[in-house]
Design an enzyme around this catalytic site. Sequence first.
Site, short mmCIF file in Angstrom:
data_model
loop_
_atom_site.label_atom_id
_atom_site.label_comp_id
_atom_site.label_asym_id
_atom_site.label_seq_id
_atom_site.Cartn_x
_atom_site.Cartn_y
_atom_site.Cartn_z
CG ASP A 271 -2.33 0.63 0.89
OD1 ASP A 271 -2.48 1.92 0.37
OD2 ASP A 271 -3.39 -0.34 1.07
CG HIS B 120 -4.50 2.00 -1.88
ND1 HIS B 120 -4.48 2.80 -0.89
CD2 HIS B 120 -5.69 1.81 -2.28
CE1 HIS B 120 -5.67 3.29 -0.52
NE2 HIS B 120 -6.52 2.59 -1.31
CD GLU C 154 -10.25 3.62 -0.98
OE1 GLU C 154 -11.13 3.90 -0.02
OE2 GLU C 154 -9.19 3.32 -0.52
C1 ACM Z 1 -11.06 -0.76 0.39
O1 ACM Z 1 -11.31 -0.71 1.60
N1 ACM Z 1 -10.27 0.46 0.06
C2 ACM Z 1 -11.12 -1.88 -0.25
#
Ligand code: ACM
Length: 584
Positions: A209, A280, A353
């Site tokens: 991440d 991420h 995201e």
């Molecule tokens: C997530 O909670 N961004 C998969």
Amino acid sequence: MDLIPNPRRTDPAPPKAGPVRLDGRTVIEAAPGTEGVARWLRTTVGAATGLPLPDAAVSGHGGSGAQDSGTQDSDGSGSGSDAPGRSGRGSRILLGIGPDIARESSPEGYRLTAGTDTVRIDGGGPAGVFWGAQTLRQLLGPDAFRAAPVVPGRAWTVPPTVIEDAPRFAWRGLMLDVSRHFMPKDGVLRVLDLLAAHKLNVFHFHLTDDQGWRVEIKRYPRLTEVGAWRSRTKWGHRASELWDEKPHGGYYTQDDIREIVAYAAERHITVVPEIDIPGHSQAAIAAYPELGNTDVIDTTSLAVWDTWGITANVLAPTDNTLRFYEGVFEELLELFPLSSSPFSPFVHIGGDECLKDQWRSSPAAQARMRELDLADEDRLQSWIVRHFDRWLADRGRRLIGWDEILEGGTTDAGLTPGAAVSSWRGYAGGIAAARAGHDVVMCPEQQVYLDHRQAAGEDEPMPIGYVRTLEDVYRFEPVPPELTAAEAARVLGAQANVWTEVMQDRSRVDYQVFPRLAAFAEAVWSPLPAPVERDYADFERRMAGHYRRLDALGVEYRPPGGPLPWQRRPGVLGRPIEGAPPNV
Ligand code: ACM
């Protein structure tokens, strides 16, 4: 008997059957295919009880050989001629595979019969025998969850019973984020033991991440040299003004990963690795700046992120990025080999995201969109996802990604048939995926994100999100009512997700995960009673016994009365969402 998760069916044993006494003479007879379960019983239950539990074949016939080796009998308190059953012999634990069980329920189903001098566990396959062995451990009482005997030489008894059991769902998972806060390897092995104790069988390992890259990749050493640590960390939610001003980091070597995968496999748990792209990814960009959108920002100035949220720094949609990650996945496929587990083909590529701001302002990204005739940036993301979907499929693997992988134009976003979706933004992504013919793992954040606070009280440490109590998680239903039977069959199961921004260490993870993981385990294992609802009062009653097991295991769960003083984090800001209705 306080079993958790509740088995499908429990019958009393035949009238003449008494409790089975396990002592120094007890032997295990393991049929072919069940040797691993015998090994687990010997090492785990053997450690807790102090019983040697030797192999019947090695120790002599049916236990006589074990008689003299009984360390538990040396003080005279063990069993002697008063032992039940065959005189002079100890009891037996028989492990076997029953093809009828696999036919009638699943390879994970089992039948446990305990009475007089025999505990017999037959499974539909080795996994079923293993889940039966977990039930046996629960039947022995909370001290069977310790690492060594508290009272040397005590007798251990299994009540006479017949249990027929099988899981409702095949995928019963936990996702752990080891990027935001690293969990050292021994902690991960302990998590696997805790999953096994709850009959959970998928460990979704969120390895990368923005805040840290946690897996050694030999051809790209900077991923861990640079990407595995940060110099400081936000203390609390991102709005908090507090910092923990010490370096944080760590990663798993490739041998650590192999060990974790093997340890999980011995417990019939599949590890599904996640490498999150194209968002991420700041830790990777900090290590290899050319992976970022270099025509938008100076990526050489980026560091591993030290705070929380969603960063604009995402991967550049270049050939270099694709080749780089193919190299990462090549090493990953070797670390997570195909096995007899139906879930071993899965590789999670994240996909959640991904902010598109940099792509919108990047001439290179825009040129790529024109070249590929892509109408918008969502389709550009979809193009990256589809590239790795096909790349994995070509290697006999299956892509799984967060529900954003469905974005990008068509109802199935052009994914290969084997691709699957982790539905986290509620049920909608899962419903769309099932209707488009894809397998689904349900993990709606409104229900099963265990980073969310467990109570409304001021004392909850660093409270995040919605209030999701033990009862809320217990009532979680993975299959939404609007699915047809055929669509519902696409729901492989469900998983609870644990994001660790405000979980700095094992204690904080324990607090967020337990006792709610016990409720989750029952939601995915035990049949849904029809037409009545799940009986929470009965679950709570059984939890009284289960807390004693968690105590014996050393799990720092949230007590029913609220956090203990040292579990509180006064003055550290969280992000509670007040009064939010479910499914928003
Ligand atoms: C997530 O909670 N961004 C998969």
